[in-house]
Design a protein around this motif. Sequence first.
Motif, PDB file in Angstrom:
ATOM      1  N   ASP A 125      31.045  27.836  46.116  1.00 40.84           N
ATOM      2  CA  ASP A 125      32.254  27.120  45.709  1.00 40.84           C
ATOM      3  C   ASP A 125      32.966  27.816  44.550  1.00 40.84           C
ATOM      4  OD1 ASP A 125      34.048  25.075  46.245  1.00 40.84           O
ATOM      5  OD2 ASP A 125      33.166  23.732  44.743  1.00 40.84           O
ATOM      6  N   LEU A 126      32.952  29.156  44.577  1.00 41.77           N
ATOM      7  CA  LEU A 126      33.607  29.937  43.536  1.00 41.77           C
ATOM      8  C   LEU A 126      34.990  30.346  44.026  1.00 41.77           C
ATOM      9  CD1 LEU A 126      30.645  32.162  42.357  1.00 41.77           C
ATOM     10  CD2 LEU A 126      31.666  30.222  41.158  1.00 41.77           C
ATOM     11  N   ARG A 127      35.969  29.750  43.433  1.00 37.94           N
ATOM     12  CA  ARG A 127      37.354  30.073  43.768  1.00 37.94           C
ATOM     13  C   ARG A 127      37.917  30.949  42.654  1.00 37.94           C
ATOM     14  NH1 ARG A 127      36.472  24.879  45.289  1.00 37.94           N
ATOM     15  NH2 ARG A 127      36.735  24.468  47.497  1.00 37.94           N
ATOM     16  N   LEU A 128      37.471  32.190  42.653  1.00 38.02           N
ATOM     17  CA  LEU A 128      37.920  33.117  41.633  1.00 38.02           C
ATOM     18  C   LEU A 128      39.399  33.393  41.832  1.00 38.02           C
ATOM     19  CD1 LEU A 128      34.883  35.563  41.615  1.00 38.02           C
ATOM     20  CD2 LEU A 128      35.220  33.472  40.318  1.00 38.02           C
ATOM     21  N   ASP A 129      40.110  33.609  40.738  1.00 37.15           N
ATOM     22  CA  ASP A 129      41.560  33.780  40.809  1.00 37.15           C
ATOM     23  C   ASP A 129      41.974  34.877  41.778  1.00 37.15           C
ATOM     24  OD1 ASP A 129      41.949  31.709  39.079  1.00 37.15           O
ATOM     25  OD2 ASP A 129      42.280  32.963  37.314  1.00 37.15           O
ATOM     26  N   ALA A 130      41.244  35.987  41.797  1.00 35.86           N
ATOM     27  CA  ALA A 130      41.611  37.090  42.688  1.00 35.86           C
ATOM     28  C   ALA A 130      41.551  36.643  44.144  1.00 35.86           C
ATOM     29  CB  ALA A 130      40.685  38.283  42.467  1.00 35.86           C
ATOM     30  N   VAL A 131      40.550  35.839  44.479  1.00 36.79           N
ATOM     31  CA  VAL A 131      40.392  35.368  45.851  1.00 36.79           C
ATOM     32  C   VAL A 131      41.326  34.186  46.097  1.00 36.79           C
ATOM     33  CG1 VAL A 131      38.759  34.417  47.514  1.00 36.79           C
ATOM     34  CG2 VAL A 131      38.031  36.196  45.930  1.00 36.79           C
ATOM     35  N   ALA A 132      41.364  33.243  45.146  1.00 38.16           N
ATOM     36  CA  ALA A 132      42.204  32.065  45.314  1.00 38.16           C
ATOM     37  C   ALA A 132      43.683  32.436  45.329  1.00 38.16           C
ATOM     38  CB  ALA A 132      41.929  31.058  44.200  1.00 38.16           C
ATOM     39  N   GLY A 133      44.029  33.531  44.726  1.00 36.09           N
ATOM     40  CA  GLY A 133      45.414  33.987  44.717  1.00 36.09           C
ATOM     41  C   GLY A 133      45.854  34.537  46.065  1.00 36.09           C
ATOM     42  N   GLY A 134      45.000  34.461  47.050  1.00 35.43           N
ATOM     43  CA  GLY A 134      45.375  34.878  48.390  1.00 35.43           C
ATOM     44  C   GLY A 134      44.857  36.249  48.784  1.00 35.43           C
ATOM     45  N   ARG A 135      44.206  36.937  47.862  1.00 33.04           N
ATOM     46  CA  ARG A 135      43.696  38.263  48.174  1.00 33.04           C
ATOM     47  C   ARG A 135      42.227  38.162  48.536  1.00 33.04           C
ATOM     48  NH1 ARG A 135      40.921  42.242  45.846  1.00 33.04           N
ATOM     49  NH2 ARG A 135      40.769  41.383  43.768  1.00 33.04           N
ATOM     50  N   SER A 136      41.873  38.729  49.662  1.00 30.84           N
ATOM     51  CA  SER A 136      40.468  38.780  50.061  1.00 30.84           C
ATOM     52  C   SER A 136      39.757  39.850  49.243  1.00 30.84           C
ATOM     53  CB  SER A 136      40.353  39.132  51.542  1.00 30.84           C
ATOM     54  OG  SER A 136      40.918  38.109  52.316  1.00 30.84           O
ATOM     55  N   PRO A 137      38.440  39.722  49.077  1.00 29.59           N
ATOM     56  CA  PRO A 137      37.703  40.773  48.376  1.00 29.59           C
ATOM     57  C   PRO A 137      37.889  42.122  49.076  1.00 29.59           C
ATOM     58  CG  PRO A 137      36.317  38.846  48.644  1.00 29.59           C
ATOM     59  CD  PRO A 137      37.557  38.614  49.464  1.00 29.59           C
ATOM     60  N   SER A 138      37.989  43.159  48.278  1.00 37.69           N
ATOM     61  CA  SER A 138      38.164  44.517  48.794  1.00 37.69           C
ATOM     62  C   SER A 138      36.841  45.280  48.730  1.00 37.69           C
ATOM     63  CB  SER A 138      39.210  45.256  47.962  1.00 37.69           C
ATOM     64  OG  SER A 138      38.720  45.469  46.646  1.00 37.69           O
ATOM     65  N   ALA A 139      36.851  46.482  49.280  1.00 38.97           N
ATOM     66  CA  ALA A 139      35.676  47.351  49.190  1.00 38.97           C
ATOM     67  C   ALA A 139      35.376  47.689  47.734  1.00 38.97           C
ATOM     68  CB  ALA A 139      35.895  48.618  50.009  1.00 38.97           C
ATOM     69  N   GLU A 140      36.412  47.864  46.935  1.00 39.19           N
ATOM     70  CA  GLU A 140      36.200  48.140  45.511  1.00 39.19           C
ATOM     71  C   GLU A 140      35.590  46.932  44.803  1.00 39.19           C
ATOM     72  OE1 GLU A 140      38.653  49.288  41.469  1.00 39.19           O
ATOM     73  OE2 GLU A 140      39.484  49.910  43.398  1.00 39.19           O
ATOM     74  N   ASP A 141      36.064  45.724  45.134  1.00 40.60           N
ATOM     75  CA  ASP A 141      35.459  44.508  44.577  1.00 40.60           C
ATOM     76  C   ASP A 141      33.974  44.460  44.907  1.00 40.60           C
ATOM     77  OD1 ASP A 141      37.886  43.427  43.557  1.00 40.60           O
ATOM     78  OD2 ASP A 141      38.331  42.476  45.486  1.00 40.60           O
ATOM     79  N   LEU A 142      33.649  44.761  46.155  1.00 40.60           N
ATOM     80  CA  LEU A 142      32.262  44.738  46.595  1.00 40.60           C
ATOM     81  C   LEU A 142      31.419  45.722  45.792  1.00 40.60           C
ATOM     82  CD1 LEU A 142      30.169  43.671  48.674  1.00 40.60           C
ATOM     83  CD2 LEU A 142      30.848  45.603  50.125  1.00 40.60           C
ATOM     84  N   TRP A 143      31.911  46.932  45.609  1.00 41.84           N
ATOM     85  CA  TRP A 143      31.197  47.949  44.843  1.00 41.84           C
ATOM     86  C   TRP A 143      30.966  47.465  43.412  1.00 41.84           C
ATOM     87  CZ3 TRP A 143      32.767  51.280  40.760  1.00 41.84           C
ATOM     88  CH2 TRP A 143      31.860  52.305  40.486  1.00 41.84           C
TER      89      TRP A 143
END
Length: 196
Positions: free
Chosen positions: A47-65
């Motif tokens: 239930d983590l609605r981080l701003d980057a994700v909640a702002g409509g952007r899906s996690p990227s490969a860089e986020d994953l790294w």
Amino acid sequence: MQIPITGYAAAANAASDLVNTSPTVRATTGEALPDPDALAAFLAGHDLRLDAVAGGRSPSAEDLWEVHLLRREVRGILETETEEQAVAGAAVLTGRAALRPVLLRDGDDRWQWHVPTAAGAPLADELAAVAGIGLLGTVRALGHERFRPCAAPGCRGVFADVSRSGRRLYCMPDLCGNRLNVANHRARRQAGSEAR
């Protein structure tokens, strides 16, 4: 994002679960966060609605790294030898995106402490702030001795035990605990059949 300080247990569980997504812990099943979609599912599962994700952007490969790197940092804090080391490490995590605490009213119109994160902070930094708040809350409310290694033989998992009783043994009770229970059951059955 507003991180409720009183919600430290959920944040500590997310931090523990993050560490235990590692292939170091999941030797038999491998990496639990192999791609950005798995990271998105992990965040949603907590239930983590981080701003980057909640702002409509899906996690990227860089986020994953970056989250994979964060996972190592969180593990290091869970393995610290002293409270002071744990607090210092968790404070560094929190400082990556957190701003000064604020009082906000909850749904019952009571004042509650929250830690907001900086607008536009990277996903991994927001997740670091969540983990930091969870670990700081655990040390403050329950003590450093609640940072533990998994009791399952051969498991390299670690966790923050935020259970009421403080008797949690396994990093992933549904996996490590069940595996050990099945092994013990088989051993008892084997011993019983040999005694006949």
